[in-house]
Design a protein around this motif. Structure first.
Motif, mmCIF file in Angstrom:
data_model
loop_
_atom_site.group_PDB
_atom_site.id
_atom_site.type_symbol
_atom_site.label_atom_id
_atom_site.label_comp_id
_atom_site.label_asym_id
_atom_site.label_seq_id
_atom_site.Cartn_x
_atom_site.Cartn_y
_atom_site.Cartn_z
ATOM 1 N N PRO A 172 0.798 -1.231 0.000
ATOM 2 C CA PRO A 172 0.000 0.000 0.000
ATOM 3 C C PRO A 172 0.829 1.278 0.000
ATOM 4 C CG PRO A 172 0.215 -0.819 2.223
ATOM 5 C CD PRO A 172 0.943 -1.796 1.336
ATOM 6 N N CYS A 173 0.184 2.335 -0.402
ATOM 7 C CA CYS A 173 0.662 3.694 -0.205
ATOM 8 C C CYS A 173 -0.261 4.275 0.869
ATOM 9 C CB CYS A 173 0.528 4.496 -1.503
ATOM 10 S SG CYS A 173 0.565 6.280 -1.279
ATOM 11 N N PHE A 174 0.279 4.595 2.035
ATOM 12 C CA PHE A 174 -0.533 5.142 3.128
ATOM 13 C C PHE A 174 -0.566 6.661 3.056
ATOM 14 C CE2 PHE A 174 -0.379 1.029 5.010
ATOM 15 C CZ PHE A 174 -1.390 0.989 5.961
ATOM 16 N N VAL A 175 -1.741 7.219 3.278
ATOM 17 C CA VAL A 175 -1.916 8.666 3.391
ATOM 18 C C VAL A 175 -2.590 8.885 4.739
ATOM 19 C CG1 VAL A 175 -2.830 10.752 2.345
ATOM 20 C CG2 VAL A 175 -2.232 8.803 0.897
ATOM 21 N N ILE A 176 -1.816 9.407 5.690
ATOM 22 C CA ILE A 176 -2.263 9.506 7.081
ATOM 23 C C ILE A 176 -2.521 10.959 7.452
ATOM 24 C CG2 ILE A 176 -1.712 8.959 9.483
ATOM 25 C CD1 ILE A 176 0.332 6.914 8.411
ATOM 26 N N GLU A 177 -3.699 11.191 8.005
ATOM 27 C CA GLU A 177 -4.036 12.526 8.482
ATOM 28 C C GLU A 177 -3.187 12.866 9.702
ATOM 29 O OE1 GLU A 177 -8.304 14.271 8.643
ATOM 30 O OE2 GLU A 177 -7.891 13.379 10.596
ATOM 31 N N GLU A 178 -2.517 14.005 9.644
ATOM 32 C CA GLU A 178 -1.685 14.451 10.760
ATOM 33 C C GLU A 178 -2.558 14.840 11.948
ATOM 34 O OE1 GLU A 178 0.823 17.652 9.496
ATOM 35 O OE2 GLU A 178 1.934 16.392 8.105
ATOM 36 N N PRO A 190 2.069 11.933 5.080
ATOM 37 C CA PRO A 190 1.215 12.663 6.022
ATOM 38 C C PRO A 190 0.560 13.854 5.316
ATOM 39 C CG PRO A 190 3.483 12.458 6.834
ATOM 40 C CD PRO A 190 3.477 12.050 5.393
ATOM 41 N N ILE A 191 -0.697 14.113 5.663
ATOM 42 C CA ILE A 191 -1.384 15.304 5.136
ATOM 43 C C ILE A 191 -2.186 15.942 6.259
ATOM 44 C CG2 ILE A 191 -1.545 14.447 2.769
ATOM 45 C CD1 ILE A 191 -4.562 13.996 3.318
ATOM 46 N N GLU A 203 -5.671 20.430 4.237
ATOM 47 C CA GLU A 203 -5.229 20.119 2.870
ATOM 48 C C GLU A 203 -6.269 19.293 2.113
ATOM 49 O OE1 GLU A 203 -1.413 17.847 0.769
ATOM 50 O OE2 GLU A 203 -1.422 18.171 2.934
ATOM 51 N N TRP A 204 -6.704 18.172 2.682
ATOM 52 C CA TRP A 204 -7.632 17.318 1.945
ATOM 53 C C TRP A 204 -9.057 17.868 1.967
ATOM 54 C CZ3 TRP A 204 -11.930 14.895 3.849
ATOM 55 C CH2 TRP A 204 -11.999 14.626 5.208
ATOM 56 N N GLN A 205 -9.473 18.497 3.075
ATOM 57 C CA GLN A 205 -10.841 19.016 3.133
ATOM 58 C C GLN A 205 -11.056 20.163 2.161
ATOM 59 O OE1 GLN A 205 -12.003 19.947 7.169
ATOM 60 N NE2 GLN A 205 -12.467 17.804 7.620
ATOM 61 N N LYS A 206 -10.066 21.017 2.011
ATOM 62 C CA LYS A 206 -10.196 22.147 1.081
ATOM 63 C C LYS A 206 -10.459 21.643 -0.336
ATOM 64 C CE LYS A 206 -7.681 26.131 -0.680
ATOM 65 N NZ LYS A 206 -6.392 26.847 -0.691
ATOM 66 N N ALA A 236 -8.010 9.148 0.874
ATOM 67 C CA ALA A 236 -7.431 8.302 -0.185
ATOM 68 C C ALA A 236 -7.766 8.850 -1.568
ATOM 69 C CB ALA A 236 -7.931 6.862 -0.043
ATOM 70 N N GLU A 237 -9.000 9.268 -1.767
ATOM 71 C CA GLU A 237 -9.415 9.800 -3.068
ATOM 72 C C GLU A 237 -8.708 11.123 -3.369
ATOM 73 O OE1 GLU A 237 -11.356 10.191 -6.752
ATOM 74 O OE2 GLU A 237 -10.835 8.466 -5.510
ATOM 75 N N TYR A 238 -8.527 11.946 -2.352
ATOM 76 C CA TYR A 238 -7.769 13.186 -2.532
ATOM 77 C C TYR A 238 -6.352 12.865 -3.031
ATOM 78 C CZ TYR A 238 -4.560 16.880 -1.246
ATOM 79 O OH TYR A 238 -3.537 17.805 -1.272
ATOM 80 N N TRP A 239 -5.703 11.886 -2.393
ATOM 81 C CA TRP A 239 -4.330 11.535 -2.775
ATOM 82 C C TRP A 239 -4.287 10.940 -4.179
ATOM 83 C CZ3 TRP A 239 -0.265 13.417 -0.507
ATOM 84 C CH2 TRP A 239 0.977 12.954 -0.913
#
Length: 170
Positions: free
Chosen positions: A63-69, A103-104, A108-111, A159-162
């Protein structure tokens, strides 16, 4: 961290009531999603990394992990502490397994995914966006549940944002 290509993106809403959602990098199809697994340690809840590892291993791909900070501010210092510990545990586990990790921030993702949303309305907006992208998806945490699970919804949107972001950067 060295960037590698993965066919799967795992969005992580970091928190005890968070969630994980794996999507395909190519089409964004949901592969699997779960409520954040937890355990008790010294009377405090923490992320159960062994359960996360088992879940990822069942997916049979790197996987590629995208973790909310973790948030800088929360309702209590205990909430900030909990999120920081869990973020560190997830980050360390990903790095030990040599999984790509990104990390994001919430902002960032909500905007990008939600646009401008009035204060206190992000949960409703997130459900609306997730439901429009995946109209047949059940966002509840179990068959008996009736309320959509915010953590799994946010994990999907992360995940969709990334996926969208990485598609434009390749």
């Amino acid at each position: 961290m060295t960037t590698t290509y993965s066919d799967m993106i795992v969005g992580v809403d970091n928190g005890i009531s968070g969630g994980l959602c794996a999507i395909s990098r190519c089409r964004g199809r949901i592969i699997s999603k779960i409520v954040m697994p937890t355990l008790k340690r010294d009377g405090k809840s923490e992320i159960d990394l062994m359960a996360v590892k088992r879940w990822v291993n069942e997916l049979n791909t790197e996987p590629c992990f995208v973790i909310e900070e973790p948030l800088r501010h929360a309702k209590s210092s205990q909430a900030v502490r909990s999120m920081a510990i869990n973020f560190g545990k997830l980050l360390g586990a990903c790095e030990m397994r040599m999984w790509e990790v990104n990390p994001i921030t919430v902002r960032e993702w909500q905007k990008e995914m939600l646009g401008t949303v009035p204060k206190g309305k992000t949960k409703e907006a997130a459900l609306g966006v997730a439901s429009s992208l995946c109209p047949d998806e059940d966002w509840t945490k179990s068959e008996r549940a009736i309320i959509p699970h915010d953590g799994m919804i946010d994990a999907y949107l992360i995940a969709e944002y990334w996926r969208k972001k990485s598609a434009f950067s390749n």
